[in-house]
Motif scaffolding. Sequence first.
Motif, short mmCIF file in Angstrom:
data_model
loop_
_atom_site.label_atom_id
_atom_site.label_comp_id
_atom_site.label_asym_id
_atom_site.label_seq_id
_atom_site.Cartn_x
_atom_site.Cartn_y
_atom_site.Cartn_z
N ARG A 34 24.13 3.74 4.56
CA ARG A 34 23.16 4.84 4.67
C ARG A 34 23.19 5.49 6.03
NH1 ARG A 34 16.81 3.13 4.95
NH2 ARG A 34 16.83 2.23 7.01
N VAL A 102 20.11 4.85 -4.19
CA VAL A 102 19.25 3.72 -3.89
C VAL A 102 19.86 2.84 -2.79
CG1 VAL A 102 18.11 3.61 -6.13
CG2 VAL A 102 20.29 2.43 -5.81
N ASN A 114 11.82 6.65 -6.94
CA ASN A 114 10.77 7.64 -6.74
C ASN A 114 10.42 8.24 -8.10
OD1 ASN A 114 9.04 9.50 -5.45
ND2 ASN A 114 10.69 11.01 -5.32
N SER A 176 8.15 -1.65 5.56
CA SER A 176 8.06 -0.57 4.59
C SER A 176 7.32 -1.07 3.35
CB SER A 176 9.46 -0.08 4.20
OG SER A 176 10.16 0.39 5.33
N ALA A 178 6.14 0.12 -1.01
CA ALA A 178 6.20 1.02 -2.16
C ALA A 178 5.09 0.65 -3.13
CB ALA A 178 7.57 0.93 -2.85
N SER A 214 12.89 2.39 5.91
CA SER A 214 13.88 1.81 5.01
C SER A 214 14.40 2.81 4.00
CB SER A 214 13.28 0.62 4.25
OG SER A 214 13.11 -0.49 5.07
N PHE A 215 13.58 3.78 3.63
CA PHE A 215 13.92 4.66 2.53
C PHE A 215 14.43 6.03 2.98
CE2 PHE A 215 10.01 2.19 1.23
CZ PHE A 215 10.75 1.09 0.79
N ALA A 218 16.96 7.91 0.82
CA ALA A 218 17.11 7.21 -0.46
C ALA A 218 16.02 7.60 -1.45
CB ALA A 218 17.06 5.70 -0.24
N ASP A 219 16.34 7.40 -2.73
CA ASP A 219 15.38 7.66 -3.81
C ASP A 219 14.75 6.38 -4.33
OD1 ASP A 219 16.20 10.43 -3.82
OD2 ASP A 219 17.96 9.81 -4.95
N GLY A 220 15.15 5.23 -3.76
CA GLY A 220 14.62 3.97 -4.25
C GLY A 220 15.45 2.80 -3.75
N VAL A 221 15.33 1.67 -4.43
CA VAL A 221 15.98 0.42 -4.01
C VAL A 221 16.60 -0.26 -5.22
CG1 VAL A 221 15.57 -1.90 -3.08
CG2 VAL A 221 14.45 0.07 -2.04
#
Length: 444
Positions: A34, A102, A114, A176, A178, A214-215, A218-221
């Motif tokens: 990333r 992700v 997301n 972080s 969510a 962390s994000f 990104a759109d997620g994990v």
Amino acid sequence: MKRNRALLCLLTMLLIAAADSTEDTVVRLEMAHRDTLWPTAFRRIEDIIGEDQKRHSLISQKRKIKGGGGGAKMALGSGFDYGAAQYFAEVRVGTPAKRFRVVVDTGSELTWVNCRFHGKGKENRRVFRAEESSSFRKVGCLTQTCKVDLMNLFSLSNCPTPSTPCSYDYRYADGSAAQGVFAKETFTVGLTNGRKAKLRGLLIGCSSSFSGDSFRGADGVLGLALSDYSFTSKATNIFGGKFSYCLVDHLSNKNVSNYLTFGSSSSTTKTAASIRTTPLDLKLIPPFYAINIIGISIGDDMLDIPTQVWDATAGGGTILDSGTSLTFLADAAYKAVVSGLERYLVGFKRVKPEGVPIEYCFDTTSGFNESKLPQLTFHFKGGARFEPHRRSYVVDTLEGVRCLGFVSTGSPATNVVGNIMQQNYLWEFDLVASTLSFAPSTCL
């Protein structure tokens, strides 16, 4: 971004492949670091170390709480161009399938994106609209799954009505978080035979709110931790008990990638001559992947590090983590490593760049030749040795400045081998044989 648990719950799962059979295929996800999202040549180390330190703190907390043939592939690459210090893959979620970028995290149990659920969701990036997916099935707040099984995934107890979905407030090791609701959803994955397959009934988080560095980008994990409900659990149940990845250099741009693979990897065959194998202790520090390091050497000299540093039963031990960038060592190991390496850098001026909270940094604008540095080696129980590339432990920080890529983390403490140390190596996790195999690789 993290047990003694009951045996794996048998979840209903259907695999529908476009191919007549998934034999002799593997699932592969393309994977990128990333940091490839960062607009400058170097990722800001002060951000990396800040995220890493918060992550390590929560790893320690989480540990205390919990410690008491065929396949698929996903493209995997550096997040440098996105201003992030982790690795990204793209996943396809829902029916019809939508693409999301992700973070690939071996320390996280929950996979989430997301998501818009009844009008809620962050709109400044790609959004999964749950109401538009015919395969989206929310988990009810009164279910056994919500009230018991998902407690370790930060499920919340609030349940105003029987139709209310099970909600969560998921906390990561770097601070972080969510928030959203749990659901079951379908993932579409690419197979190595060029076909596609659908993984149905996979637990997913529909995150309408999230915060933390962390994000970034990104759109997620993608949760790859050792957990009943992680993506790893689903994928390895279908494609065989192995997954592997090869992390490209963390400064690579977003056009450079390798694969996250579920099932036997052809890359393992290609590197068979140089591959090494060591036990992977899956019950030692769950949900993390514990490795049995017994010592570190610099050149021909084994460092004087107390054995309790490596003893997980005494609060030490070591994990391999794709979600941490730098490498964290307990005080005794840290002091031995940095003082041992510093002896070979005496000809270079030690500097303290503004905003770089790493203790050992050097001006390398003249005469620096990394090949003259001694080889750092991690020694594993059973005799296997991991010899990271020199640029993985003497890390580019700013133009003309390199730093020793280690962070001291107190004592006793969990040692963490981060993703920069892992770069340009193929790593294969065999969850059936409980082994970790690795070999140097260009990852290209």
